[in-house]
Write a protein that holds these residues in place. Structure first.
Motif, PDB file in Angstrom:
ATOM      1  N   GLY A 162       0.787  -1.229   0.000  1.00  0.00           N
ATOM      2  CA  GLY A 162       0.000   0.000   0.000  1.00  0.00           C
ATOM      3  C   GLY A 162       0.812   1.268   0.000  1.00  0.00           C
ATOM      4  N   VAL A 163       2.142   1.171  -0.086  1.00  0.00           N
ATOM      5  CA  VAL A 163       3.011   2.349  -0.167  1.00  0.00           C
ATOM      6  C   VAL A 163       4.040   2.108  -1.271  1.00  0.00           C
ATOM      7  N   TRP A 164       4.711   3.188  -1.688  1.00  0.00           N
ATOM      8  CA  TRP A 164       5.715   3.078  -2.731  1.00  0.00           C
ATOM      9  C   TRP A 164       6.837   2.138  -2.318  1.00  0.00           C
ATOM     10  N   LEU A 165       7.336   1.372  -3.275  1.00  0.00           N
ATOM     11  CA  LEU A 165       8.353   0.364  -3.007  1.00  0.00           C
ATOM     12  C   LEU A 165       9.749   0.967  -2.853  1.00  0.00           C
ATOM     13  N   GLU A 166      10.026   2.045  -3.577  1.00  0.00           N
ATOM     14  CA  GLU A 166      11.382   2.570  -3.689  1.00  0.00           C
ATOM     15  C   GLU A 166      11.923   3.117  -2.372  1.00  0.00           C
ATOM     16  N   PRO A 167      13.202   2.853  -2.061  1.00  0.00           N
ATOM     17  CA  PRO A 167      13.814   3.406  -0.842  1.00  0.00           C
ATOM     18  C   PRO A 167      13.829   4.930  -0.820  1.00  0.00           C
ATOM     19  N   GLU A 168      13.791   5.572  -2.026  1.00  0.00           N
ATOM     20  CA  GLU A 168      13.836   7.027  -2.074  1.00  0.00           C
ATOM     21  C   GLU A 168      12.581   7.671  -1.497  1.00  0.00           C
ATOM     22  N   GLU A 169      11.486   6.924  -1.480  1.00  0.00           N
ATOM     23  CA  GLU A 169      10.231   7.459  -0.954  1.00  0.00           C
ATOM     24  C   GLU A 169      10.256   7.445   0.578  1.00  0.00           C
ATOM     25  N   PRO A 170       9.561   8.397   1.218  1.00  0.00           N
ATOM     26  CA  PRO A 170       9.528   8.435   2.686  1.00  0.00           C
ATOM     27  C   PRO A 170       8.936   7.155   3.265  1.00  0.00           C
ATOM     28  N   GLY A 171       9.422   6.789   4.429  1.00  0.00           N
ATOM     29  CA  GLY A 171       8.911   5.597   5.103  1.00  0.00           C
ATOM     30  C   GLY A 171      10.038   4.721   5.613  1.00  0.00           C
ATOM     31  N   GLU A 172       9.658   3.666   6.353  1.00  0.00           N
ATOM     32  CA  GLU A 172      10.661   2.752   6.893  1.00  0.00           C
ATOM     33  C   GLU A 172      11.288   1.924   5.776  1.00  0.00           C
ATOM     34  N   HIS A 173      12.579   1.683   5.886  1.00  0.00           N
ATOM     35  CA  HIS A 173      13.292   0.866   4.905  1.00  0.00           C
ATOM     36  C   HIS A 173      13.189  -0.605   5.328  1.00  0.00           C
ATOM     37  N   ARG A 174      12.015  -1.164   5.079  1.00  0.00           N
ATOM     38  CA  ARG A 174      11.693  -2.518   5.529  1.00  0.00           C
ATOM     39  C   ARG A 174      10.742  -3.140   4.511  1.00  0.00           C
ATOM     40  N   TRP A 175      11.087  -4.333   4.035  1.00  0.00           N
ATOM     41  CA  TRP A 175      10.291  -4.960   2.984  1.00  0.00           C
ATOM     42  C   TRP A 175      10.074  -6.442   3.277  1.00  0.00           C
ATOM     43  N   SER A 176       8.962  -6.974   2.796  1.00  0.00           N
ATOM     44  CA  SER A 176       8.773  -8.422   2.721  1.00  0.00           C
ATOM     45  C   SER A 176       9.093  -8.837   1.294  1.00  0.00           C
TER      46      SER A 176
END
Length: 234
Positions: A162-176
């Motif tokens: 539900g949020v942008w995938l790219e690390p450049e976008e704001p948010g936690e750097h955490r992915w499944s």
């Protein structure tokens, strides 16, 4: 709202009781009068159920909740004590670290955070592999995430997606991803590392002394571990 320890405990309890009774999520939902999607969210630990929903779920399985208290973070100390007697090789395998590293694209990266502490012998909890990589490699990393069904952590809804995938976008750097969860520290230049070896594999890791200066979470876990050693006379 971020997921809490209580939400995780309730999720584990509900899932365990459902499995014991060989019920599907749909069957439990129907018996409790809620949706299957709600049961899934609760069992994932993403949402803590209301008291009424919790009582309905437990009653549908003929059980009830017993509430108790313990010293703050006692569970964390118990986990550290348990990890202290487990082989590092076993924990590396459980984390899926080698498989993930083998699958990452060919760009410079180092292990950091609690993962680096684990590889240096510290029995600290590690929820997911943690890497440091450069901002200039973020597009390569994004393409890898896209290829491996990556979903970024959505802190607003306490779930992945539900949020942008790219690390450049704001948010936690955490992915499944296909290979489990991965967390990243983005930096202009990679930190200095040391090499540690386990089995036939070498790892480039951020030294403990540097982690204690730059990583608040890892520093707190290392402090708790040392406090446990002093308490036990180790």
């Amino acid at each position: 709202m971020p997921s809490t320890r209580l939400a995780t405990l309730l999720a584990n309890a509900i899932r365990e009781q459902r499995h014991l009774r060989e019920l599907s999520q749909r069957e439990l939902a129907d018996a409790a009068g809620i949706s299957q999607a709600a049961v899934a969210r609760i069992e994932n630990g993403n949402r803590a159920p209301s008291i009424s929903v919790l009582e309905a779920l437990l009653a549908a399985m003929d059980v009830q909740l017993v509430v108790g208290v313990e010293p703050l973070d006692a569970h964390l100390d118990a986990r550290i004590d348990d990890l202290a007697v487990r082989p590092i090789a076993e924990r590396i395998e459980e984390l899926g670290l080698d498989e993930l590293l083998d699958r990452l694209p060919d760009f410079p990266q180092v292990l950091t955070g609690s993962t680096a502490a684990l590889l240096q012998g510290a029995p600290v909890p590690v929820d997911a592999p943690e890497i440091a990589l450069r901002w200039q490699d973020s597009k390569l990393f994004t393409r890898w995430l896209e290829t491996n069904y990556g979903q970024r952590w959505n802190a607003r809804w306490s779930e992945f997606g539900g949020v942008w995938l790219e690390p450049e976008e704001p948010g936690e750097h955490r992915w499944s991803t296909t290979y489990g969860e991965i967390r990243a520290t983005m930096c202009d230049e990679l930190p200095e590392t040391i090499e540690v070896r386990h089995g036939r594999r070498s790892y480039q890791v951020v030294p403990l002394v540097e982690l204690e200066l730059t990583d608040a979470r890892a520093a707190e876990l290392l402090r708790r571990y040392r406090d446990r050693q002093l308490t036990s006379g180790g």
